[in-house]
Design a protein around this motif. Structure first.
Motif, PDB file in Angstrom:
ATOM      1  N   VAL A 163     -10.693  41.043 -17.912  1.00  0.00           N
ATOM      2  CA  VAL A 163     -10.900  40.135 -16.779  1.00  0.00           C
ATOM      3  C   VAL A 163     -11.878  39.025 -17.136  1.00  0.00           C
ATOM      4  O   VAL A 163     -12.575  39.068 -18.148  1.00  0.00           O
ATOM      5  N   THR A 164     -11.940  38.027 -16.247  1.00  0.00           N
ATOM      6  CA  THR A 164     -12.892  36.932 -16.383  1.00  0.00           C
ATOM      7  C   THR A 164     -14.149  37.230 -15.583  1.00  0.00           C
ATOM      8  O   THR A 164     -14.132  37.985 -14.610  1.00  0.00           O
ATOM      9  N   TYR A 165     -15.213  36.586 -15.994  1.00  0.00           N
ATOM     10  CA  TYR A 165     -16.494  36.640 -15.269  1.00  0.00           C
ATOM     11  C   TYR A 165     -16.483  35.562 -14.188  1.00  0.00           C
ATOM     12  O   TYR A 165     -16.614  35.855 -13.006  1.00  0.00           O
ATOM     13  N   PHE A 166     -16.291  34.322 -14.605  1.00  0.00           N
ATOM     14  CA  PHE A 166     -16.122  33.201 -13.683  1.00  0.00           C
ATOM     15  C   PHE A 166     -14.651  32.823 -13.609  1.00  0.00           C
ATOM     16  O   PHE A 166     -13.865  33.152 -14.500  1.00  0.00           O
ATOM     17  N   THR A 167     -14.285  32.100 -12.558  1.00  0.00           N
ATOM     18  CA  THR A 167     -12.982  31.447 -12.481  1.00  0.00           C
ATOM     19  C   THR A 167     -13.242  29.947 -12.439  1.00  0.00           C
ATOM     20  O   THR A 167     -13.663  29.414 -11.406  1.00  0.00           O
ATOM     21  N   PRO A 168     -13.045  29.252 -13.565  1.00  0.00           N
ATOM     22  CA  PRO A 168     -13.370  27.821 -13.601  1.00  0.00           C
ATOM     23  C   PRO A 168     -12.523  27.013 -12.617  1.00  0.00           C
ATOM     24  O   PRO A 168     -11.309  27.209 -12.524  1.00  0.00           O
ATOM     25  N   LEU A 169     -13.165  26.115 -11.913  1.00  0.00           N
ATOM     26  CA  LEU A 169     -12.462  25.185 -11.031  1.00  0.00           C
ATOM     27  C   LEU A 169     -12.694  23.740 -11.456  1.00  0.00           C
ATOM     28  O   LEU A 169     -12.373  22.810 -10.716  1.00  0.00           O
ATOM     29  N   SER A 170     -13.213  23.553 -12.651  1.00  0.00           N
ATOM     30  CA  SER A 170     -13.389  22.210 -13.190  1.00  0.00           C
ATOM     31  C   SER A 170     -12.034  21.592 -13.487  1.00  0.00           C
ATOM     32  O   SER A 170     -11.067  22.304 -13.801  1.00  0.00           O
ATOM     33  N   PRO A 171     -11.897  20.269 -13.391  1.00  0.00           N
ATOM     34  CA  PRO A 171     -10.646  19.626 -13.803  1.00  0.00           C
ATOM     35  C   PRO A 171     -10.343  19.977 -15.261  1.00  0.00           C
ATOM     36  O   PRO A 171     -11.191  19.828 -16.137  1.00  0.00           O
ATOM     37  N   GLY A 172      -9.131  20.474 -15.508  1.00  0.00           N
ATOM     38  CA  GLY A 172      -8.794  20.917 -16.855  1.00  0.00           C
ATOM     39  C   GLY A 172      -9.380  22.267 -17.205  1.00  0.00           C
ATOM     40  O   GLY A 172      -9.467  22.627 -18.381  1.00  0.00           O
ATOM     41  N   GLY A 173      -9.784  23.033 -16.202  1.00  0.00           N
ATOM     42  CA  GLY A 173     -10.305  24.375 -16.443  1.00  0.00           C
ATOM     43  C   GLY A 173      -9.244  25.291 -17.011  1.00  0.00           C
ATOM     44  O   GLY A 173      -8.043  25.002 -16.983  1.00  0.00           O
ATOM     45  N   ARG A 174      -9.684  26.423 -17.525  1.00  0.00           N
ATOM     46  CA  ARG A 174      -8.746  27.365 -18.142  1.00  0.00           C
ATOM     47  C   ARG A 174      -9.355  28.761 -18.082  1.00  0.00           C
ATOM     48  O   ARG A 174     -10.509  28.958 -18.459  1.00  0.00           O
ATOM     49  N   ARG A 175      -8.616  29.715 -17.593  1.00  0.00           N
ATOM     50  CA  ARG A 175      -9.086  31.098 -17.626  1.00  0.00           C
ATOM     51  C   ARG A 175      -9.173  31.558 -19.081  1.00  0.00           C
ATOM     52  O   ARG A 175      -8.296  31.284 -19.883  1.00  0.00           O
ATOM     53  N   GLY A 176     -10.248  32.254 -19.373  1.00  0.00           N
ATOM     54  CA  GLY A 176     -10.438  32.710 -20.735  1.00  0.00           C
ATOM     55  C   GLY A 176     -11.117  31.697 -21.619  1.00  0.00           C
ATOM     56  O   GLY A 176     -11.353  31.969 -22.789  1.00  0.00           O
ATOM     57  N   VAL A 177     -11.430  30.532 -21.072  1.00  0.00           N
ATOM     58  CA  VAL A 177     -12.139  29.506 -21.831  1.00  0.00           C
ATOM     59  C   VAL A 177     -13.254  28.976 -20.941  1.00  0.00           C
ATOM     60  O   VAL A 177     -13.008  28.570 -19.814  1.00  0.00           O
ATOM     61  N   GLY A 178     -14.479  28.998 -21.448  1.00  0.00           N
ATOM     62  CA  GLY A 178     -15.582  28.495 -20.648  1.00  0.00           C
ATOM     63  C   GLY A 178     -16.788  29.384 -20.787  1.00  0.00           C
ATOM     64  O   GLY A 178     -16.853  30.227 -21.678  1.00  0.00           O
ATOM     65  N   PRO A 179     -17.768  29.231 -19.901  1.00  0.00           N
ATOM     66  CA  PRO A 179     -18.983  30.038 -20.007  1.00  0.00           C
ATOM     67  C   PRO A 179     -18.661  31.518 -19.888  1.00  0.00           C
ATOM     68  O   PRO A 179     -17.781  31.921 -19.136  1.00  0.00           O
ATOM     69  N   ALA A 180     -19.326  32.339 -20.639  1.00  0.00           N
ATOM     70  CA  ALA A 180     -19.092  33.774 -20.567  1.00  0.00           C
ATOM     71  C   ALA A 180     -20.319  34.506 -21.064  1.00  0.00           C
ATOM     72  O   ALA A 180     -21.179  33.959 -21.743  1.00  0.00           O
ATOM     73  N   TRP A 181     -20.390  35.758 -20.721  1.00  0.00           N
ATOM     74  CA  TRP A 181     -21.466  36.618 -21.179  1.00  0.00           C
ATOM     75  C   TRP A 181     -20.959  37.465 -22.328  1.00  0.00           C
ATOM     76  O   TRP A 181     -19.797  37.818 -22.400  1.00  0.00           O
ATOM     77  N   GLY A 182     -21.850  37.824 -23.214  1.00  0.00           N
ATOM     78  CA  GLY A 182     -21.555  38.856 -24.197  1.00  0.00           C
ATOM     79  C   GLY A 182     -20.619  38.448 -25.294  1.00  0.00           C
ATOM     80  O   GLY A 182     -20.116  39.305 -26.021  1.00  0.00           O
TER      81      GLY A 182
END
Length: 723
Positions: free
Chosen positions: A354-373
């Motif tokens: 699963v994801t930690y955040f769900t990006p809502l930025s323009p051009g966002g992508r699940r699995g890409v972006g800020p994450a922990w660990g």
């Protein structure tokens, strides 16, 4: 009040929901319990048995290690209750047995009776003394362990889990009873999960009011007092620290009847959903609440922490039990459950990470972006974030809110392929649907269905023209959007109810900017598929161009930025960049109150440095500006050039030149609007504090814009004229 059905009474049938449950089940059956026990055994001075340590938030050096094991206990117990999965049952009971050995070794480890954790008890001493500096949130992890043990007792019937639960809760009682109220409230400034919720649950489970008294020690006055007064003071608070407290308040109301608790929970839900929630049902940015209604100003990569949404769904259930006539509760529940939580899981991963955040930025992508660990999807052993833990729980109880009952009345809240076995009545309800791809669902009742009773069906607020039929005959009942339709009749086994909920495109505008909106079709948020293309701003959408292109799937097209883009359900937006929020095309003209002329760009320049000036309102594109929300401020983007309004060299001087420049995020590009109450605004630069004005108060065509002090002249005021 409404009552939920037990987990084992509702099961999912073939659907995306069942797929999510099955992937989580694969992971729960796979995971090595001995690795999960590593930190407990090491801390309680027992052999780790050669098992490897885990990583991420459960690494041996991570401050609040051993929070996730309670989530595993809950998820194993839930999946056993739902499916009878004996592998999950056995993993839960094995972990409990091994944790019991840890708890039994407290004397040798130097801990007090009942203690159970992966870090020294001295962290609690430091917490009480206000000297804890290692980043730990000790009661947060204890809450998870208490909740996991309670669920293993409730769903599996483990008396060993029960006895360990009493011992750990007793340790909490002894630890907190010696603190003054002032000391306790100071300690509550550190995140403590849902301690008030789980201890109230324990009181309700046992009938022992001792545990309710311990729960009430965790009532956080700094949070509860404003909410009791219906005041929104969420701005800046760590979001997931708060929501579990609200759940606890709802449960404390059920246990005590004290209306203040009910008001706290209800007001918190109203404030959060009304003023802090994105179109997909999630809230928060970078884990924190922002100012009320600043949705468009925070379309970032780190929006909608999953834990918050899981906990908001739990709070919604609690409030629905108290007020089952309030359809808005499950309108929200469906929005968050469908649009965020079903898409939180990676459908390409057999372990359902699963994801930690769900990006809502323009051009966002699940699995890409800020994450922990170290990973943007959770992993088998290297992450163990909070959202991985709540994800395990969420995807093993996806069916727990489809149906409720109030005495003999059946309440249908959600439209998902499923089978309800109402054991107490000897009756089965089978729901068959391809919703939300279709707008229709059927519910067939079989078994001991005789007699007159009512079925109450949620009619979502987004529909119009809903119908309810029985055996093909439309029923003459009220189906008002945003309410429940009540179907009362004398039933026969085999009766089939067909519910039709017509869907349409509705633009859901951001609270802070009516020109930035998400596309919804019925309950579904649609997103644009941008492949691997990057986006820096919400695409400009021609709303009239949205068309459905398939009757067998939720496939749509639209025109955005002058090109065709494919749209589909956001919960299916995996493996590509997407747009969820759109610029809906509305622009404004800035008309100077002194001259009556409008702001444009010299020679319609599209380059950096083009000077802003006033001109006749000739309809040229450089006179049109998009107001882009930016927190509590706005950026003015020129519709012709795409540049934003700023100040030369970020000057703070009087009469500094106002010009257009690339949107590089500098403070001089941000402006606040000061409503003068007469249809005009002062437009103040965030960096300099000066006002947008005209050189020498000029009323001449071609006079340049400058920044100037607030000297009360008419050229400091502007009318915002919508195109």
């Amino acid at each position: 009040m409404a009552q939920p059905f037990a987990l084992g009474q509702v099961r999912l049938t073939a659907s995306r929901w069942l797929d999510n449950q099955n992937r989580t089940g694969n992971y729960l059956r796979f995971v090595d319990v001995d690795r999960l026990l590593y930190n407990f055994r090491a801390n309680h001075r027992l052999s780790t048995g050669g098992a490897a340590a885990t990583g991420g938030w459960d690494a041996p050096t991570f401050p609040f290690r051993t929070h996730v094991q309670g989530h595993f206990l809950t998820a194993w117990a839930q999946l056993y209750a739902v499916t009878g999965d004996t592998v999950c049952r056995d993993k839960a009971t094995y972990m409990v047995a091994e944790l019991a050995k840890c708890q039994a070794n407290n004397s040798a480890a130097g801990f007090n009776t009942g203690y159970l954790s992966g870090y020294p008890e001295s962290d609690f001493t430091a917490l009480e003394q206000g000297t804890l500096t290692n980043g730990n949130v000790p009661y947060y992890t204890v809450h998870k362990t208490l909740a996991g043990l309670l669920d293993v007792w409730r769903h599996i019937g483990s008396t060993q889990a029960r006895d360990m639960l009493f011992a750990l809760a007793g340790w909490v009682d002894r630890r907190t009873s010696r603190l003054s109220s002032q000391q306790m409230q100071a300690m509550l400034g550190t995140e403590f999960g849902g301690m008030n919720a789980v201890l109230t649950d324990l009181s309700s489970q046992t009938g022992d009011t001792r545990w309710l008294a311990v729960a009430q020690r965790f009532d956080h006055a700094a949070v509860f007092d404003p909410l009791a007064a219906n005041q929104d003071r969420l701005n800046g608070l760590h979001a997931n620290t708060q929501v579990p407290k609200w759940i606890g308040a709802a449960r404390e109301f059920k246990a005590t009847g004290t209306t203040r608790y009910r008001d706290i929970a209800t007001n918190a839900w109203d404030i959060c959903v009304g003023s802090h929630t994105y179109a997909i049902g999630g809230n928060s940015q970078a884990e924190h609440f922002r100012a009320p209604n600043v949705i468009a100003g925070y379309l970032n990569k780190d929006t909608c922490e999953s834990c918050n949404t899981v906990n908001m769904l739990t709070l919604t259930r609690e409030l629905f039990e108290l007020d089952p006539d309030r359809a808005a509760l499950f309108d929200y529940y469906e929005r968050a459950w469908l649009n965020q939580m079903i898409g939180q899981q990676n459908p390409a991963d057999d372990h359902g990470h699963v994801t930690y955040f769900t990006p809502l930025s323009p051009g966002g992508r699940r699995g890409v972006g800020p994450a922990w660990g170290g990973g943007t999807w959770s992993t088998d052993y290297g992450t163990f974030w909070c959202c991985q833990g709540t994800g395990l729980e969420m995807h093993t109880r996806l069916m727990n809110s489809l149906y409720f009952h109030r005495d003999n009345t059946l309440i249908v809240n959600l439209f998902v392929p499923s089978v309800l076995t109402w054991t107490e009545r000897g009756m089965t309800v089978t729901q068959t649907t391809s919703y939300p791809t279709s707008d229709t669902t059927t519910l067939q009742v079989t078994g001991n269905v005789g007699g007159t009773w009512a079925m109450r069906i949620r009619i979502p607020s987004w529909t119009s023209g809903a119908t309810v039929s029985v055996n093909g005959v439309v029923q003459p009942l009220t189906a008002t959007p945003g309410s429940y339709a009540t179907l009362s009749r004398s039933w026969t086994s085999g009766d089939t109810v067909t519910v039709r909920l017509p869907m349409r495109i509705i633009m859901r505008a951001a609270n802070d900017n009516p020109n930035v909106a998400a596309i919804t079709y019925g309950p579904v948020v649609l997103s644009g598929n941008y492949g691997d293309s990057a986006l820096s701003t919400p695409p400009a959408l021609t709303t009239s161009s949205i068309r459905r292109t398939s009757s067998s799937s939720l496939a749509f097209t639209a025109t955005a930025d002058g090109s065709t883009v494919n749209l589909g359900p956001f919960h299916d937006a995996h493996g590509h960049n997407y747009a969820v929020y759109w610029n809906t095309g509305a622009t404004v003209r800035l008309a100077n109150a002194g001259s009556g002329l409008v702001l444009g760009i010299q020679n319609m320049s599209t380059g950096d440095g083009g000077r802003a000036l006033q001109w006749h309102d000739s309809g040229t594109a450089d006179h049109n500006w998009e107001m882009v929300a930016d927190g509590n401020a706005v950026r003015f983007r020129n519709a012709h050039s795409g540049k934003v309004l700023g100040v030369l060299n970020m000057s703070t001087d009087n009469d500094a030149t106002v010009l257009q420049w690339s949107d590089n995020g500098t403070a001089d590009h941000r402006w606040t609007l000061l409503d003068q109450g007469d249809g005009t605004y002062k437009i103040r630069n965030v960096h300099s504090g000066k006002l947008l004005a005209l050189a020498n108060n000029s009323t001449a065509v071609g006079a340049f814009a400058v920044q100037a002090p607030d000297d009360g002249t008419a050229d400091n005021r502007w009318r915002i004229v919508r195109n």
